[in-house]
Design an enzyme around this catalytic site. Structure first.
Site, PDB file in Angstrom:
ATOM      1  CB  ILE A 124     -18.909  18.225 -19.574  1.00 34.11           C
ATOM      2  CG1 ILE A 124     -18.006  19.128 -19.451  1.00 34.11           C
ATOM      3  CG2 ILE A 124     -19.307  17.547 -18.340  1.00 34.11           C
ATOM      4  CD1 ILE A 124     -17.229  19.902 -18.523  1.00 34.11           C
TER       5      ILE A 124
ATOM      6  N   GLY B 104      -8.588   9.895 -28.381  1.00 29.65           N
ATOM      7  CA  GLY B 104      -7.361   9.423 -27.753  1.00 29.65           C
ATOM      8  C   GLY B 104      -6.584  10.300 -26.762  1.00 29.65           C
TER       9      GLY B 104
ATOM     10  CB  SER C  55      -6.126  10.987 -17.186  1.00 32.59           C
ATOM     11  OG  SER C  55      -7.276   9.747 -16.903  1.00 32.59           O
TER      12      SER C  55
ATOM     13  CD  GLU D  77     -16.584  15.105 -12.815  1.00 35.55           C
ATOM     14  OE1 GLU D  77     -16.256  14.741 -13.503  1.00 35.55           O
ATOM     15  OE2 GLU D  77     -15.909  16.628 -13.366  1.00 35.55           O
TER      16      GLU D  77
END
Length: 382
Positions: A124, A130, A133, A245
């Site tokens: 994925i 750039g 999060s 996850e």
């Protein structure tokens, strides 16, 4: 230590998996680390023995089992090493669930059976040079032209990126959306797609046997049929799946802490200095006591969360707590264990050196410690 949710069937699964790993994985971990990847042969061995994607429905070649089996897969692979665990767990219990939950019947038939068998490896692609999060800040775009999406952009730090047969790409199908996250979609890009190429395999500090690479999309032509779910819903799909996850990451780093403690306890009992075992020094005993306490706290918390996750509870706050605290705890354990090994801990021939290198990134990927604290604060103040 196991939670009350693990049945005799779970333990049989663990015993069979561990027996296979003792033959097919433990003897080769150093070779995999040297070659910077886990060979496809091992993926197929896992698949052939029914250990990959245990939660996938029987309709698509899986076993339709609960998350407890996925937990066991992650734990036992992590005991081998963080490198093998990261890529295989990501494929088995992070990527594949997107296909099963949001895919069309045609997509499921196309990708799930070979993912279960180990013939296909998945990835994925969220992070960009750039944008880490800040998912809403991604720049990879997909514009629709007839029966195709035309993808342009770059992705980096992608686990399984070099060897993946298909990649779920997080991209913007509506660059004018306000707020920006409403323009995000998920599109599956297959190996061999025109305009899709791999960048370099990244040379990391640790987790060497985890294939991590760069992906490049230059006018890549992807069939519209490869859209996963609905356009503009990608961000919401990601948020929905991040609970599992991050729980898996917490499980993995918990095992790392347990394994490093085991290695160190055995070492200090056998290693002597000043005519006595290192374990006989009060400082050593205090360090072991501190580590054992924190590790037990982590284990009990993890088991509690897994039981709630299996029951279908929304535990975003608690999973975020587990992810940041156990990751940071494992880093402390790694430092203390290396110190107790003395100079030998700095030698690659000792397993503690590899595990010491592998652990820091757990506080970065799947959401940094700082992001986790922000989520916790929002949940508390909601």
């Amino acid at each position: 230590m196991s939670g009350g949710f693990l049945t005799e069937e779970h333990q049989m699964f663990r015993a069979a998996l561990r027996k296979m790993l003792e033959k097919e994985a433990y003897p080769f971990i150093e070779e995999w680390e040297l070659h910077r990847e886990v060979p496809r042969k091992f993926w197929k061995t896992l698949g052939e023995n029914g250990f990959l994607c245990p939660m996938v429905s029987e309709s698509y070649g899986g076993l339709g089992l609960d998350f407890g089996y996925s937990m066991i897969l992650g734990e036992e692979l992590e005991r081998v090493g963080a490198g093998p665990a990261s890529g295989i767990v990501l494929h088995s219990d992070i990527v594949v669930p997107y296909i099963e939950q949001y895919g069309t019947e045609e997509q499921k038939r196309k990708w799930l059976p070979k993912s279960v068998s180990g013939e296909y490896i998945s990835a994925i692609a969220m992070t960009e040079p750039g944008a880490g999060s800040d998912l809403a800040g991604i720049r990879t775009t997909a514009r629709k032209e007839g029966d195709y999406y035309i993808l342009n952009g770059e992705k980096t730090f992608i686990t399984n990126g070099i060897n993946a047969d298909y990649v779920i790409v997080v991209c913007k199908t509506d660059t004018a959306a306000n707020p920006a996250h409403r323009g995000i979609s998920l599109i599956v890009v297959e190996n061999g797609t025109p305009g899709f190429k791999r960048g370099k395999k990244l040379n990391k500090i640790g987790m060497h046997s985890s294939d991590t690479g760069e992906l490049i999309f230059e006018e890549a032509r992807v069939p519209v049929a490869n859209l996963l779910g609905e356009e503009g819903k990608g961000f919401y799909y990601l948020m929905d799946k991040l609970q599992q996850e991050r729980l898996l990451v917490a499980i993995e780093v918990q095992i790392e802490a347990e394994e490093m403690f085991r290695l160190t306890r055995d070492y200090v009992k056998s290693r002597k200095a000043f005519n006595q075992a290192i374990a006989d020094f009060q400082n050593t005993q205090f360090k072991l006591a501190e580590m054992a306490t924190e590790i037990d706290i982590g284990r009990n918390y993890i088991n509690n969360l897994v039981a709630k996750h299996i029951a279908g509870e929304k535990i975003v706050k608690e999973v975020s707590m587990a992810k940041w605290w156990i990751s940071e705890m494992a880093k402390r354990v790694a430092a203390d264990c290396l110190q107790l090994h003395g100079g030998y801990g700095y030698m690659e021939e000792y397993e503690i050196a590899r595990r010491y290198r592998d652990i820091p990134v757990a506080a970065i990927y799947a959401g940094t410690t700082e992001i986790m604290k922000g989520i916790i604060a929002k949940e508390i103040l909601r």
